[in-house]
Design an enzyme around this catalytic site. Structure first.
Site, PDB file in Angstrom:
ATOM      1  N   SER A 202       1.946  13.118   2.840  1.00 47.20           N
ATOM      2  CA  SER A 202       2.624  12.732   1.609  1.00 47.20           C
ATOM      3  C   SER A 202       3.882  13.581   1.426  1.00 47.20           C
ATOM      4  O   SER A 202       4.774  13.530   2.253  1.00 47.20           O
ATOM      5  CB  SER A 202       1.666  12.827   0.415  1.00 47.20           C
ATOM      6  OG  SER A 202       2.188  12.182  -0.723  1.00 47.20           O
ATOM      7  N   GLU A 323      -2.102   2.715   1.088  1.00 46.36           N
ATOM      8  CA  GLU A 323      -1.480   3.859   0.422  1.00 46.36           C
ATOM      9  C   GLU A 323      -1.303   3.606  -1.080  1.00 46.36           C
ATOM     10  O   GLU A 323      -1.377   4.513  -1.902  1.00 46.36           O
ATOM     11  CB  GLU A 323      -0.096   4.135   1.032  1.00 46.36           C
ATOM     12  CG  GLU A 323      -0.068   4.391   2.526  1.00 46.36           C
ATOM     13  CD  GLU A 323      -0.363   5.827   2.892  1.00 46.36           C
ATOM     14  OE1 GLU A 323      -0.761   6.613   2.014  1.00 46.36           O
ATOM     15  OE2 GLU A 323      -0.194   6.162   4.088  1.00 46.36           O
ATOM     16  N   HIS A 420      -4.450   6.551   0.217  1.00 46.32           N
ATOM     17  CA  HIS A 420      -3.537   7.669   0.439  1.00 46.32           C
ATOM     18  C   HIS A 420      -4.316   8.982   0.529  1.00 46.32           C
ATOM     19  O   HIS A 420      -5.163   9.287  -0.315  1.00 46.32           O
ATOM     20  CB  HIS A 420      -2.555   7.727  -0.729  1.00 46.32           C
ATOM     21  CG  HIS A 420      -1.471   8.730  -0.598  1.00 46.32           C
ATOM     22  ND1 HIS A 420      -0.470   8.629   0.336  1.00 46.32           N
ATOM     23  CD2 HIS A 420      -1.211   9.868  -1.307  1.00 46.32           C
ATOM     24  CE1 HIS A 420       0.361   9.649   0.201  1.00 46.32           C
ATOM     25  NE2 HIS A 420      -0.063  10.420  -0.776  1.00 46.32           N
TER      26      HIS A 420
END
Length: 514
Positions: A202, A323, A420
């Site tokens: 991320s 995600e 995610h």
């Protein structure tokens, strides 16, 4: 390393650094060193300045406790179900896990950069425990770096006082300082300073992307893994001039400074604010951006990659299938009408045709289709598109690149799918036993092997693993990491081609100096 320290347990490991000796703790066959300072505390006059070298000390310094996390709110801790660590601006510390018995071991080094939107996170979250990877033959390092306005504020007054005439990116400069520390000291833990892999997820993937694009990181690492890198037209901003997608970093900083200290506040007043005062007046939506400053970041990282100006090192980059499920609130549309109107408001002022084309790419025929449409729109535009830019751009260089797509669906959060951050526990070998079955364990074992092989040689392949071909734009080959391991081609290619055209219309041709 692993010598007994005077006055400590005979099993307490020690390491001699350029600043002094540290004493860690022994956990089975893994020596763990927690809370080692890699830079001076960025407090007082050092707030919003590049990191400085840490002070030296005499005698032994205990490295048996993790440091404070950098100032942040409770958003991530609440999501993780973990206690928020103590917070302090004095947070520039790192942690090391190793099984090396001597400096001559020269094991590959992996440096983990945590995620959290550049506003949240810390290097010792539960899922980042490095013991398993250390047992698999690497020296694992995790780091803290400055976050939010303390880590990324750009401001004309800060630029004026800087020797380089720029401001912002302090958190990324912290990461550079940590990598410089690794070059000076990692051999004391049995690591090889000539074989360093940076990896992150991320915002950690954003950091990997930025470090690869920055000439200032040259020679500090030799491989890179970008997991779900968050790279969009709105989280990179020019220092002084606006982009079509985002105001200038300095103007964002001026607006923030006025909101917390009033119009006309000077640097002395801003530096006099406590971290708690800053947190109290800055929520987690602070518009943090990597600053395109002409110095650390000469141009946008997308332009650097597409022009082949990034670091020429082996690259592994990938995304998760879902995600967007974690971020659905970013597109809070409960009806098709609201969705269509909302996209018009989001994109309309910048390019009139964009909302119409986005609705074609991510249609919602009924209200029940909205979750899937929003999930895929966020997945593609926040993560897959930027990752594809990295892979396509890297094909110009000599070093290979490898693409993965993680598709294992969560068994504990089925509505979130392959969400995610889900791949982190698999790549670290830190699955929760109560939440993992035989398929999870087999996938984690394979991913650890791929990650360690890549860190060791620059090639993830090895005995007993499904062959992972290097990425080539002509084939678009990738490895699916899911219930099965198998290769595929041209992941999301048709949608990405349209997205790239829309982005060019939105913000101008990507590949220019911006």
């Amino acid at each position: 390393l692993l010598a007994a320290a005077a006055g400590h347990s005979a099993t307490a490991p020690t390491a001699e650094l350029d600043t002094g000796r540290v004493v860690g703790v022994q956990q089975g066959n893994v020596a763990v060193f927690r809370g080692i300072p890699y830079a001076a505390p960025p407090i007082g006059e050092l707030r919003w300045r590049p990191p400085q070298l840490p002070a030296s000390w005499e005698g032994d310094q205990a490295a048996d406790r993790f440091s404070a996390a950098c100032p942040q709110d409770t958003t991530l801790a609440d999501m993780l179900g973990e206690p928020l660590p103590p917070l302090s601006e004095d947070c520039l510390y790192l942690n090391v896990w190793t099984t090396a018995a001597s400096a001559e071991a020269r094991k590959p080094v992996m440096v983990w950069i945590h995620g959290g939107g550049l506003t949240l996170g810390w290097g010792h979250q539960r899922g980042y425990d490095g013991a398993h990877l250390a047992r698999r033959g690497v020296v694992l390092v995790s780091i803290n770096y400055r976050l939010g306005p303390l880590g990324f504020l750009a401001h004309p007054a800060l630029s004026a006082e800087s020797n380089d005439g720029v401001s912002g990116n302090y958190g990324l400069l912290d990461q550079l300082a940590a990598l410089e520390w690794v070059q000076r000291n990692i051999d004391a833990f049995g690591g090889d300073p000539d074989n360093v892999t940076i990896f992150g997820e991320s915002a950690g993937g954003t950091s990997v992307n930025a470090l690869m694009a920055s000439p200032h990181a040259d020679g500090l690492f030799h491989r890179a893994i970008a997991q779900s890198a968050w790279v969009t037209p709105t989280n990179f901003a020019r220092l002084e001039a606006p982009l079509p997608t985002v105001a200038s970093a300095e103007s964002l900083g001026e607006d923030w400074a006025a909101s917390v200290a009033g119009d006309g506040a000077d640097l002395k007043e801003l530096r006099a604010l406590s971290a708690n005062e800053i947190l109290a007046s800055t929520d987690s939506s602070y518009p943090v951006a990597v600053t395109i400053d002409g110095w650390f970041m000469p141009a946008s990282s997308t332009a650097r990659f597409l022009n082949g100006k990034q670091q020429d090192v082996p690259l592994m980059a990938g995304t998760n299938a879902d995600e967007g499920t974690m971020f659905l609130d970013a597109l809070p549309f409960a009806t098709v009408t609201a969705y269509e109107t909302g996209l018009g408001e989001l994109y309309g002022p910048l390019a009139q045709e964009m909302p119409k084309e986005m609705l074609k790419l991510y249609p919602a025929g009924s209200d029940s289709d909205l979750v899937a449409a929003r999930n895929q729109l966020i997945t593609d535009t926040w993560f897959v598109q930027g990752t594809q830019d990295m892979l396509v751009g890297h094909a110009q260089l000599r070093a290979p690149a490898y693409q993965y797509v993680f598709t294992r669906r969560s068994q504990t959060l089925p509505a979130w799918g392959s969400h995610h951050g889900m791949e982190i526990d698999y790549a670290f070998g830190n699955l929760r036993p109560e939440a993992a079955d035989a398929t999870d364990r087999a996938l984690s074992d394979a991913m650890v092997d791929y990650w360690v092989n890549f860190a060791t040689t620059g090639d993830p392949n090895g005995t007993g693993l499904v062959k992972w071909p290097a990425y080539e734009p002509a084939t678009g080959v990738y490895l699916e990491l899911g219930d099965q391991l198998r290769t595929g081609e041209y992941y999301r290619a048709a949608k990405l081609a349209v997205l790239n055209e829309l982005r060019a219309a939105w913000m101008g041709a990507v590949g220019s100096d911006d």
